[in-house]
Design a protein around this motif. Structure first.
Motif, PDB file in Angstrom:
ATOM      1  N   HIS A 588     -41.427-100.490  90.523  1.00 22.92           N
ATOM      2  CA  HIS A 588     -41.761-100.301  92.512  1.00 22.92           C
ATOM      3  C   HIS A 588     -42.314 -98.941  92.353  1.00 22.92           C
ATOM      4  N   HIS A 592     -45.337 -95.654  93.030  1.00 24.11           N
ATOM      5  CA  HIS A 592     -45.401 -94.544  93.732  1.00 24.11           C
ATOM      6  C   HIS A 592     -45.906 -93.375  92.415  1.00 24.11           C
ATOM      7  N   LYS A 613     -45.758-106.171  91.409  1.00 25.94           N
ATOM      8  CA  LYS A 613     -44.386-105.198  91.130  1.00 25.94           C
ATOM      9  C   LYS A 613     -43.565-106.742  90.319  1.00 25.94           C
ATOM     10  N   GLU A 690     -44.599 -92.434 100.493  1.00 23.01           N
ATOM     11  CA  GLU A 690     -45.385 -93.719 101.971  1.00 23.01           C
ATOM     12  C   GLU A 690     -44.039 -94.625 102.853  1.00 23.01           C
ATOM     13  N   CYS A 692     -43.303 -97.699 102.792  1.00 21.21           N
ATOM     14  CA  CYS A 692     -42.775 -98.737 101.855  1.00 21.21           C
ATOM     15  C   CYS A 692     -41.622 -99.125 102.111  1.00 21.21           C
ATOM     16  N   HIS A 696     -35.635 -99.179  95.552  1.00 22.64           N
ATOM     17  CA  HIS A 696     -36.285 -97.583  94.852  1.00 22.64           C
ATOM     18  C   HIS A 696     -34.507 -97.243  94.006  1.00 22.64           C
TER      19      HIS A 696
HETATM   20 ZN   LIG Z   1     -44.256 -99.030  97.458  1.00 17.88          ZN
END
Ligand SMILES: [Zn+2]
Ligand SMILES: [Zn+2]
Length: 897
Positions: A588, A592, A613, A690, A692, A696
């Protein structure tokens, strides 16, 4: 909603709905139009006709009612100055690509800037109150009118004056007062010239009264007072009343300039620059008459060709004047208008394509190209882009930054147009043969599948007019793409799940089972990431049962289990599959990173189109005009791994939606619209920011490696990057190295084999004298060095299909053999490239019974080929290599039989 009914209701109580303080103070009187019955407010008690029906309609052309003259950019300065002086905040325009609404491609009105979706409701979020904004709006519905009517544009600046009355804003009285003073004080229009017409606005479940304001028949603005919701009669007052005043900046410039068309005063020096090229004057008595008549006829006739025909007659134009002046004029207006729209759209990240909103852009550029071709105009599009941006950059500085990108995209698209022209010509020829006009649906198909515009068909006289419904119908077709369906599940009275993956995110946790149905389990809390934003769900176990899928419905998370279910009310221990989660997370953050890298390498038009993803693979679809070259892929991958190497921290912060938009711009909406007020912003420093909801890594270095495995242009304007990251990428790299070394080994072996074969051939050639010697002394049949020698009486028949012999050998050997032994025959079959060849030599004596040509002809027939020659020497062959065995058998039977 029934607008007529609402208007009737409101107009029956004008004191309540329309009579503002200004009317009282200034002494406006309310009149009903003696022609159409509409109610209007005026200072001139002798006026009996509403602005549209009045005699003075469009009399400002050639005779503007103001002492001051302002062109387009100057007019905005006046408007802005006035509203700022009156306590408004002047806000920069929002993008014309409407990233914050998933039901619109383009921003169509200034109020759209402040509408946000919350669940299924539209709410208003104002960055300031009250405010004014010069909002560029794109509208493609009246495209055939652009350039022709003098006042239709494909994009225009809506002066948006907006206020929420219950938050330090104002309501009707002050709004109308401001608008009136803007016209009279700031623009110097005489008080008696201003007429307000009663109207209503309804849309999206709400409605309210409105006052349109006119000067000399030109509607300059419309102040809408959105006040109610529901059905008329059963309606309630909105919690949040809104002033939505929208006015056309182009018209403000026009009314002060009084030029024949609004185009003449809104594009700076560009129109004149083009007029000079073709040597026409845009301001003349004749043109003023013609366009005044166009404006009046537009109210009378629906069909544009009728409007045009009547105006030509009214202005007394000859055919020659029409062709020499009006038609080229319309062409130039069209080019200039469409180009301005393209500049705004491309600056804001849209690309011409055949899908979605991009389709409108492609069509507009084709109209520009077609018009330039038709007029044989020496126009340099780059130069026109520069002139537009130079003229607009004071008001819209952001256009300056994207100047080069706009040029790049339009150049590429123009090239595509040129390439498609010859194909279009052929298609059009076929249409002409049919001998009837294509229907609107047929025209749409022609455009959609072959890129043939109706302008082009008109130009080459396949159709006489573009049907007026063409563009509207096409637009409807493309608006439909952007609707979504939602699934309904019976989840009443179930509280929202506590989403631990947005908190401390434990990989092992206990939770209470709230509900069990079919194979689904709902817990009070969970760390299992639910499928969303292209990220696949977590797996693991709940109470020992395998979790196979996780989905979110509203705020409730459903876990799908396999091999058994816990009971409602139980407390269960849960385990998330840590490796899977880690892999998905790396993928993921990698999307980005790749998105930012692609934008850096390719250009500002790169946006995430969609993403996926999974555990062991992922993909990112980006908006780009062409397939990627190997070099571009390498550069993107390098830029991405560079970000990985720099080990940049990935930070997650929550912002109020409006604050996030103001702080970071609309680039945050890479993954689409965010339907909540609090936005989760994921930033990799300033390189990628972003909104989102995914998981992450903490630092980019955690990803270790990103490898792009494949790229593909999946649709017009969208390119897919397939990639792997982390361990999978290392594995992929290893695999690639193994494959590479295997390939190297293989090619080395192949080389060796080739070399061996060459050596064999060389040896075979050297052996020719020895072989001839051996055969001469032979008395019985034998095989020597893969040459079969059959001795029948005194005849020696030699045949070979060995791979070690090449053409040179067969020729040299065959020739010498039959020369030395007139009673001998030699036949060789061998592969040469993709074909099988046969050569036959028959000696002076032998040729009487064994005809070389007959042999070759029969063998070639087996191979589906051909040959040539005579009784003593012939050669031939064929391409059907699968028949080599049959060919050999045939040859043998011919020479031996
Ligand atoms: Zn994202
Ligand atoms: Zn009227």
């Amino acid at each position: 909603m029934d607008k007529k009914g609402i208007l009737k209701e409101f107009s029956s109580d004008p004191d309540r709905y329309y009579k503002v303080k200004l009317f009282e103070e200034q002494g406006f009187v309310r009149k009903a139009c003696s022609k159409c019955g509409r109610f209007f407010w005026t200072l001139d008690s002798g006026r009996d006709l509403c602005p549209e029906d009045a005699e003075d309609t469009y009399s400002f052309i050639g005779e503007p009612p103001t002492a001051k003259r302002f062109d387009y950019t100057q007019a905005w300065k006046q408007v802005e100055k006035f509203f700022e002086k009156n306590n408004h905040t002047s806000v920069s325009r929002y993008p014309v690509v409407c990233r914050w609404r998933d039901d619109l491609y383009f921003t169509i009105a200034s109020i759209v800037d402040f509408q946000r979706v919350m669940g299924s409701k539209v709410v208003f979020e104002f960055p300031a109150n009250p405010l004014v904004v010069p909002q560029t709006c794109l509208r493609f519905k009246d495209l055939e009118n652009v350039g022709v009517t003098g006042r239709h544009f494909s994009s225009f600046c809506m002066i948006g004056q907006h206020s929420i009355p219950n938050l330090q804003g104002y309501w009707k009285d002050e709004c109308v007062d401001l608008d009136y003073r803007l016209l009279t004080e700031q623009f110097g229009i005489k008080k008696e010239e201003v007429v307000f017409v009663e109207d209503v606005w309804a849309g999206g479940g709400s409605f309210g009264s409105s006052l349109e304001y006119f000067v000399r028949g030109l509607e300059l603005g419309n102040a809408v007072f959105t006040e109610f919701q529901g059905e008329l009669g059963k309606h309630t007052t909105l919690d949040q009343k809104i002033i939505d005043m929208g006015a056309g900046l182009e018209r403000f410039a026009w009314i002060t300039k009084g030029t024949p068309t609004a185009y003449d005063c809104c594009f700076g020096p560009i129109t004149n620059h083009l007029f000079e090229k073709i040597g026409i004057q845009s301001d003349s008595e004749m043109l003023r008459n013609y366009f005044t008549s166009i404006a009046k006829n537009l109210e009378i006739y629906d069909d544009l060709s009728d409007v045009r025909r009547h105006a030509v007659k009214d202005a007394g134009l000859t055919d020659d004047q029409l062709n020499r002046i009006i038609t080229p004029l319309e062409g130039i207006y069209l080019i200039v208008d469409h180009l301005r729209t393209l500049i705004f759209a491309i600056t804001d990240g849209a690309l011409p394509s055949n899908v979605g909103g991009g389709y409108n852009l492609r069509m507009m550029l084709r109209r520009i190209n077609g018009t330039i071709d038709r007029m044989n105009l020496k126009a340099d599009i780059d130069e026109l882009i520069d002139m537009h941006i130079d003229y607009l950059r004071d008001t819209y500085p952001e256009l300056d930054e994207k100047r080069q990108d706009v040029k790049t995209i339009l150049k590429l698209e123009s090239q595509r147009y040129v390439e498609s022209k010859s194909r279009m010509g052929k298609m059009a020829g076929k249409l002409k043969e049919k001998g009837r006009d294509p229907t609107v649906d047929e025209l749409i198909t022609l455009y959609e599948s072959d890129g043939i515009t109706p302008e082009y068909l008109k130009e080459i006289e396949v159709i006489s007019e573009i049907p007026s419904s063409f563009y509207a119908k096409l637009l409807d077709l493309h608006q439909l793409d952007k609707k979504k369906a939602t699934q309904q599940l019976p989840l009443e009275n179930i509280p929202e799940t506590d989403m631990l993956f947005y908190k401390d995110d434990p990989m092992e946790f206990d939770a209470k089972v709230l509900k069990v149905f079919e194979n689904s389990v709902i817990l009070d809390r969970t760390s299992f990431y639910a499928r969303g934003g292209g990220q696949e769900p977590d797996h693991g176990t709940i109470s020992g049962f395998t979790v196979t899928d996780v989905n979110k419905h509203g705020g409730v998370i459903l876990h799908e289990l396999e091999r058994g279910m816990p009971k409602e009310g139980d407390t269960v221990s849960c385990k998330v599959d840590v490796t899977r989660r880690a892999n998905i997370t790396k993928n993921h953050t990698s999307t980005h990173i790749l998105n930012a890298s692609s934008r850096k390498v390719l250009g500002s038009w790169i946006w995430q189109h969609s993403a996926f993803k999974e555990d062991d693979h992922a993909r990112l679809d980006i908006t780009h005009h062409s397939s990627l070259t190997d070099e571009q892929v390498r550069d993107i991958e390098d830029a991405a791994n560079n970000m990985v190497k720099q080990n940049i921290p990935v930070s997650i912060e929550y912002f109020d939606r409006g604050t996030a938009e103001q702080k970071y711009g609309f680039r945050i909406y890479q993954g689409g619209v965010v339907p909540v007020k609090s936005v989760r912003i994921v930033s990799i420093e300033y390189k990628d920011i972003e909104a989102c909801g995914g998981t992450h890594v903490k630092k980019t270095g955690d990803i270790e490696l990103i490898k792009i495995t494949r790229t593909k242009r999946i649709q017009d304007g969208v390119v897919r990057l397939e990639f792997v990251s982390g361990d999978t990428a290392q594995e992929y790299l290893k695999q690639q190295e193994i494959e590479k070394s295997e390939k190297e080994k293989e090619s080395a072996q192949k080389e060796l084999r080739e070399k061996q074969r060459e050596e064999d051939k060389q040896k075979a050639r050297e052996k020719i004298p020895v072989l001839l010697e051996e055969i001469s002394s032979l008395n019985d049949s034998e095989t020597i060095d893969e040459i079969e020698i059959t001795v029948i009486d005194s005849t020696k028949i030699c045949f070979t299909s060995s791979k070690r012999y090449d053409e040179f050998f067969h020729i040299t050997f065959g020739k010498k053999l039959v020369k030395n032994h007139p009673n001998s025959v030699y036949v060789g079959i061998f592969e040469s490239g993709p074909t099988i060849r046969v050569m036959a030599y028959s000696g002076e004596e032998a040729s009487k019974s064994k005809n070389a040509w007959n042999i070759v002809k029969s063998v070639a027939e087996v191979l589906d080929g051909a040959g040539g020659g005579d009784a003593k020497f012939a050669q031939g062959g064929g391409k059907d290599t699968s028949k080599i065995d049959q060919a050999i058998a045939k040859a043998k039977s011919m020479i031996l039989g």
